[in-house]
Design a protein around this motif. Structure first.
Motif, PDB file in Angstrom:
ATOM      1  N   GLY A  28      -2.493  11.694  -8.146  1.00  0.00           N
ATOM      2  CA  GLY A  28      -1.918  10.394  -7.833  1.00  0.00           C
ATOM      3  C   GLY A  28      -1.021   9.801  -8.903  1.00  0.00           C
ATOM      4  N   GLU A  29      -0.712  10.550  -9.954  1.00  0.00           N
ATOM      5  CA  GLU A  29       0.157  10.002 -10.995  1.00  0.00           C
ATOM      6  C   GLU A  29       1.591   9.908 -10.491  1.00  0.00           C
ATOM      7  N   ASP A  30       2.298   8.862 -10.895  1.00  0.00           N
ATOM      8  CA  ASP A  30       3.699   8.700 -10.519  1.00  0.00           C
ATOM      9  C   ASP A  30       4.501   9.911 -10.991  1.00  0.00           C
ATOM     10  N   SER A  31       5.386  10.412 -10.112  1.00  0.00           N
ATOM     11  CA  SER A  31       6.082  11.666 -10.394  1.00  0.00           C
ATOM     12  C   SER A  31       6.949  11.581 -11.653  1.00  0.00           C
ATOM     13  N   LEU A  32       7.685  10.476 -11.841  1.00  0.00           N
ATOM     14  CA  LEU A  32       8.546  10.344 -13.012  1.00  0.00           C
ATOM     15  C   LEU A  32       7.719  10.191 -14.281  1.00  0.00           C
ATOM     16  N   THR A  33       6.653   9.401 -14.187  1.00  0.00           N
ATOM     17  CA  THR A  33       5.782   9.210 -15.351  1.00  0.00           C
ATOM     18  C   THR A  33       5.175  10.536 -15.785  1.00  0.00           C
ATOM     19  N   ALA A  34       4.702  11.315 -14.802  1.00  0.00           N
ATOM     20  CA  ALA A  34       4.094  12.611 -15.117  1.00  0.00           C
ATOM     21  C   ALA A  34       5.127  13.562 -15.704  1.00  0.00           C
ATOM     22  N   ALA A  35       6.360  13.543 -15.168  1.00  0.00           N
ATOM     23  CA  ALA A  35       7.401  14.439 -15.669  1.00  0.00           C
ATOM     24  C   ALA A  35       7.749  14.117 -17.121  1.00  0.00           C
ATOM     25  N   GLU A  36       7.899  12.832 -17.444  1.00  0.00           N
ATOM     26  CA  GLU A  36       8.234  12.447 -18.823  1.00  0.00           C
ATOM     27  C   GLU A  36       7.092  12.754 -19.774  1.00  0.00           C
ATOM     28  N   ARG A  37       5.861  12.610 -19.302  1.00  0.00           N
ATOM     29  CA  ARG A  37       4.694  12.877 -20.157  1.00  0.00           C
ATOM     30  C   ARG A  37       4.563  14.363 -20.454  1.00  0.00           C
ATOM     31  N   LEU A  38       4.804  15.201 -19.459  1.00  0.00           N
ATOM     32  CA  LEU A  38       4.532  16.632 -19.609  1.00  0.00           C
ATOM     33  C   LEU A  38       5.758  17.443 -20.038  1.00  0.00           C
ATOM     34  N   PHE A  39       6.932  17.066 -19.568  1.00  0.00           N
ATOM     35  CA  PHE A  39       8.122  17.863 -19.870  1.00  0.00           C
ATOM     36  C   PHE A  39       8.930  17.296 -21.026  1.00  0.00           C
ATOM     37  N   GLY A  40       8.590  16.089 -21.466  1.00  0.00           N
ATOM     38  CA  GLY A  40       9.325  15.508 -22.577  1.00  0.00           C
ATOM     39  C   GLY A  40      10.643  14.901 -22.122  1.00  0.00           C
ATOM     40  N   ASP A  41      11.651  14.994 -22.961  1.00  0.00           N
ATOM     41  CA  ASP A  41      12.954  14.409 -22.673  1.00  0.00           C
ATOM     42  C   ASP A  41      13.593  15.128 -21.481  1.00  0.00           C
TER      43      ASP A  41
END
Length: 316
Positions: free
Chosen positions: A35-48
């Protein structure tokens, strides 16, 4: 840029085949499932993400890696080729039009042509099957039923004809509810002819769901669930089953069923920003489920299942 389909495909390929990124992709998918927000998860895991976009630009220059999968045992299939019959040739254009989907006005013209073809080929189950669909789309329900009845008289295994007889009866039930039982008998006949075709089971469930204001009987729910193996690749079916699972408060099962449909790359979106803003989003459904807001998730799924306009409701 990641929101475009082609770029999304390239990104999925890159993340799947890059050794350092593949595990991160798995973590990202788990985060979405939780259920994590897709953009939030992407920035957290993939970085910049801008850095990753530059890496993707380099990656698209190729070469693209792949897997060479070879079955242990292969048997060449027996292939038989024959020429189309004259009636099959005559049907091709009309089949293509009806499969793509026509408006009621266009269906009138198609039905007129098929009536003429039926007059010269009265013993063709295929002609009457397509005539039944054209008459249905043209809202000529009595004529559709007559054509469907003739099709199954000529060939009782013609599942499509049984289905259009059921579709026609459902339309007629809007003014006379007794036709729902007629529709269900046609659907039962379709299942008898092909138990691996999920369409009749799904439509059987729909007749009960609509009639009972969202509280279908157990045997209708069982029919819907039994269609999963054959219909699992269909997005609308997954939304339908997921909603039913939520109604039954089977939250974990609903999540498993819904995730592939909610984040399908082929999901239809609107170019109208105001209309798109008013329509439920996959992330919104998932957020509601994660928050335990079951009624809200059910409501959003119901809106996602509504036809967008009259042409869509009658097309295909």
């Amino acid at each position: 840029a990641f929101q475009h389909y082609g770029t999304g495909w390239l990104l999925s390929h890159y993340l799947s085949f890059d050794i350092t990124r593949e595990q991160t992709l798995r973590q990202y998918l788990v985060a979405l499932g939780n259920g994590e927000d897709s953009l939030t998860a992407a920035e957290r895991l993939f970085g910049d993400l801008r850095t990753m976009e530059r890496q993707l630009d380099r990656y698209k220059q190729g070469p693209f890696p792949g897997y060479d999968v070879r079955p242990n045992v292969t048997t060449a299939p027996d292939v038989a080729i024959r020429r189309l019959t004259p009636v099959e040739v005559a049907l091709i254009r009309h089949e293509m039009l009806l499969q793509v989907g026509v408006t009621p006005d266009d269906a009138i013209d198609v039905a007129r042509d098929l009536r003429a073809l039926a007059a010269t080929h009265p013993d063709s189950s295929a002609v009457h099957r397509w005539l039944a669909e054209a008459e249905h789309d043209a809202k000529n329900y009595a004529a559709s039923e007559a054509a469907g009845a003739r099709a199954v008289e000529l060939d009782p295994t013609n599942v499509d004809a049984w289905l259009y007889r059921a579709e026609t009866a459902i339309e007629m039930a809007k003014t006379d509810p007794a036709y729902l039982q007629v529709a269900r008998r046609h659907l039962a006949a379709a299942v008898d002819q092909d138990q691996n075709d999920p369409r009749a089971m799904i439509l059987f469930y729909r007749t009960h769901y609509d009639q009972t204001s969202g509280q279908p009987p157990e045997h209708a729910i069982i029919a819907l669930e039994q269609a999963l193996e054959e219909a699992g690749s269909d997005r609308e079916y997954r939304l339908l089953l997921g909603r039913q699972l939520l109604i039954e408060d089977r939250m974990n099962d609903a999540r498993v069923v819904l995730l592939p449909a909610l984040f399908s790359g082929h999901s239809i979106t609107s170019d109208d920003e105001d209309e798109a803003d008013a329509r439920p989003t996959p992330q919104g459904v998932l957020n509601a489920m994660t928050a335990g807001e079951r009624a809200s998730a059910i409501e959003m799924l119901s809106k996602m299942l509504e036809p967008e306009d009259e042409d869509e409701a009658n097309g295909g």
